[in-house]
Design a protein around this motif. Structure first.
Motif, PDB file in Angstrom:
ATOM      1  N   SER A 160      79.344  57.259  49.996  1.00 19.04           N
ATOM      2  CA  SER A 160      80.212  58.332  50.478  1.00 19.04           C
ATOM      3  C   SER A 160      79.759  59.648  49.849  1.00 19.04           C
ATOM      4  N   ALA A 161      80.203  60.745  50.412  1.00 20.54           N
ATOM      5  CA  ALA A 161      79.864  62.066  49.871  1.00 20.54           C
ATOM      6  C   ALA A 161      80.354  62.173  48.426  1.00 20.54           C
ATOM      7  N   HIS A 162      81.521  61.602  48.142  1.00 25.21           N
ATOM      8  CA  HIS A 162      82.078  61.627  46.784  1.00 25.21           C
ATOM      9  C   HIS A 162      81.177  60.850  45.821  1.00 25.21           C
ATOM     10  N   GLU A 163      80.705  59.673  46.250  1.00 28.71           N
ATOM     11  CA  GLU A 163      79.815  58.869  45.406  1.00 28.71           C
ATOM     12  C   GLU A 163      78.495  59.601  45.165  1.00 28.71           C
ATOM     13  N   GLN A 164      77.961  60.230  46.210  1.00 27.01           N
ATOM     14  CA  GLN A 164      76.713  60.971  46.075  1.00 27.01           C
ATOM     15  C   GLN A 164      76.867  62.133  45.093  1.00 27.01           C
ATOM     16  N   GLN A 165      77.970  62.833  45.180  1.00 26.54           N
ATOM     17  CA  GLN A 165      78.231  63.964  44.276  1.00 26.54           C
ATOM     18  C   GLN A 165      78.383  63.467  42.841  1.00 26.54           C
ATOM     19  N   HIS A 166      79.066  62.356  42.655  1.00 29.73           N
ATOM     20  CA  HIS A 166      79.249  61.777  41.322  1.00 29.73           C
ATOM     21  C   HIS A 166      77.888  61.409  40.714  1.00 29.73           C
ATOM     22  N   ILE A 167      77.028  60.786  41.491  1.00 28.26           N
ATOM     23  CA  ILE A 167      75.698  60.390  41.019  1.00 28.26           C
ATOM     24  C   ILE A 167      74.869  61.626  40.679  1.00 28.26           C
ATOM     25  N   LYS A 168      74.947  62.664  41.503  1.00 24.37           N
ATOM     26  CA  LYS A 168      74.194  63.894  41.259  1.00 24.37           C
ATOM     27  C   LYS A 168      74.655  64.561  39.968  1.00 24.37           C
ATOM     28  N   LEU A 169      75.952  64.638  39.758  1.00 20.87           N
ATOM     29  CA  LEU A 169      76.470  65.246  38.531  1.00 20.87           C
ATOM     30  C   LEU A 169      76.037  64.452  37.297  1.00 20.87           C
ATOM     31  N   TRP A 170      76.101  63.135  37.404  1.00 22.61           N
ATOM     32  CA  TRP A 170      75.679  62.266  36.311  1.00 22.61           C
ATOM     33  C   TRP A 170      74.200  62.461  36.008  1.00 22.61           C
ATOM     34  N   SER A 171      73.370  62.510  37.039  1.00 20.66           N
ATOM     35  CA  SER A 171      71.929  62.705  36.881  1.00 20.66           C
ATOM     36  C   SER A 171      71.629  64.071  36.258  1.00 20.66           C
ATOM     37  N   ASP A 172      72.309  65.109  36.720  1.00 22.98           N
ATOM     38  CA  ASP A 172      72.114  66.445  36.163  1.00 22.98           C
ATOM     39  C   ASP A 172      72.498  66.489  34.684  1.00 22.98           C
ATOM     40  N   ARG A 173      73.572  65.794  34.327  1.00 24.49           N
ATOM     41  CA  ARG A 173      74.010  65.757  32.918  1.00 24.49           C
ATOM     42  C   ARG A 173      72.960  65.051  32.062  1.00 24.49           C
ATOM     43  N   LEU A 174      72.401  63.956  32.551  1.00 24.04           N
ATOM     44  CA  LEU A 174      71.352  63.255  31.815  1.00 24.04           C
ATOM     45  C   LEU A 174      70.120  64.146  31.636  1.00 24.04           C
ATOM     46  N   SER A 175      69.746  64.863  32.682  1.00 24.17           N
ATOM     47  CA  SER A 175      68.592  65.763  32.600  1.00 24.17           C
ATOM     48  C   SER A 175      68.829  66.848  31.557  1.00 24.17           C
ATOM     49  N   GLN A 176      70.006  67.437  31.575  1.00 23.55           N
ATOM     50  CA  GLN A 176      70.355  68.489  30.612  1.00 23.55           C
ATOM     51  C   GLN A 176      70.299  67.950  29.187  1.00 23.55           C
ATOM     52  N   MET A 177      70.870  66.779  28.970  1.00 27.14           N
ATOM     53  CA  MET A 177      70.858  66.176  27.636  1.00 27.14           C
ATOM     54  C   MET A 177      69.431  65.893  27.167  1.00 27.14           C
ATOM     55  N   ALA A 178      68.578  65.425  28.070  1.00 25.25           N
ATOM     56  CA  ALA A 178      67.182  65.134  27.715  1.00 25.25           C
ATOM     57  C   ALA A 178      66.457  66.409  27.318  1.00 25.25           C
ATOM     58  N   GLU A 179      66.662  67.482  28.081  1.00 27.84           N
ATOM     59  CA  GLU A 179      66.009  68.744  27.776  1.00 27.84           C
ATOM     60  C   GLU A 179      66.484  69.327  26.459  1.00 27.84           C
ATOM     61  N   GLU A 180      67.716  69.069  26.089  1.00 30.33           N
ATOM     62  CA  GLU A 180      68.249  69.568  24.827  1.00 30.33           C
ATOM     63  C   GLU A 180      67.951  68.626  23.662  1.00 30.33           C
ATOM     64  N   GLY A 181      67.285  67.514  23.954  1.00 31.73           N
ATOM     65  CA  GLY A 181      66.961  66.556  22.903  1.00 31.73           C
ATOM     66  C   GLY A 181      68.164  65.755  22.443  1.00 31.73           C
ATOM     67  N   LYS A 182      69.195  65.705  23.256  1.00 33.25           N
ATOM     68  CA  LYS A 182      70.431  65.014  22.894  1.00 33.25           C
ATOM     69  C   LYS A 182      70.561  63.629  23.512  1.00 33.25           C
ATOM     70  N   LEU A 183      69.605  63.248  24.331  1.00 29.04           N
ATOM     71  CA  LEU A 183      69.678  61.961  25.011  1.00 29.04           C
ATOM     72  C   LEU A 183      69.043  60.896  24.138  1.00 29.04           C
ATOM     73  N   GLU A 184      69.822  59.950  23.719  1.00 34.50           N
ATOM     74  CA  GLU A 184      69.343  58.851  22.892  1.00 34.50           C
ATOM     75  C   GLU A 184      69.543  57.553  23.657  1.00 34.50           C
ATOM     76  N   PRO A 185      68.465  56.824  23.904  1.00 32.65           N
ATOM     77  CA  PRO A 185      68.618  55.541  24.600  1.00 32.65           C
ATOM     78  C   PRO A 185      69.498  54.588  23.803  1.00 32.65           C
ATOM     79  N   ILE A 186      70.241  53.769  24.491  1.00 25.03           N
ATOM     80  CA  ILE A 186      71.082  52.776  23.838  1.00 25.03           C
ATOM     81  C   ILE A 186      70.178  51.705  23.255  1.00 25.03           C
TER      82      ILE A 186
END
Length: 119
Positions: free
Chosen positions: A9-35
């Motif tokens: 759904s459009a809502h699911e697509q938007q949720h996935i996009k926001l999640w992906s953008d947040r992960l990208s931002q965290m990676a660029e800031e060096g804040k993304l730590e793999p579990i």
């Protein structure tokens, strides 16, 4: 077996996009730590992607919603041989070709142009 078409759904697509953008931002800031102990795979038969390679996929990847002065799309011409070599290298490292090129350019600049302005 009958083909099954699944769509989000459009809502699911938007949720996935926001999640992906947040992960990208965290990676660029060096804040993304793999579990610890987690693994990511490109496909069912593929080897696990290393944490370093997974971060390389996201790090430096421009996000379409942000108007960054550093956001650039490079259009380059190359030989078929170099294209095949880059594709094989990307597969070997379990990253996409764009991530391989970003990684290669950064490594080259680090070793040959340390005095140049860094990104």
């Amino acid at each position: 077996m009958k083909d099954v078409h699944l769509s989000r759904s459009a809502h699911e697509q938007q949720h996935i996009k926001l999640w992906s953008d947040r992960l990208s931002q965290m990676a660029e800031e060096g804040k993304l730590e793999p579990i610890k102990g987690s693994q990511a795979y490109r496909g069912e038969q593929a080897a696990a992607i290393s944490d370093e390679d997974l971060l390389a996929v996201f790090q430096g990847r421009p996000r379409e919603d942000e108007h960054q002065t550093t956001k650039k799309t490079w259009r380059i011409r190359t030989t078929q041989e170099l294209d095949d070599w880059a594709a094989a290298g990307a597969r070997e490292e379990h990253i996409n070709t764009s991530a391989l090129v970003r990684k290669a350019v950064a490594e080259y600049l680090e070793h040959h142009h340390r005095t140049a302005l860094s990104a």
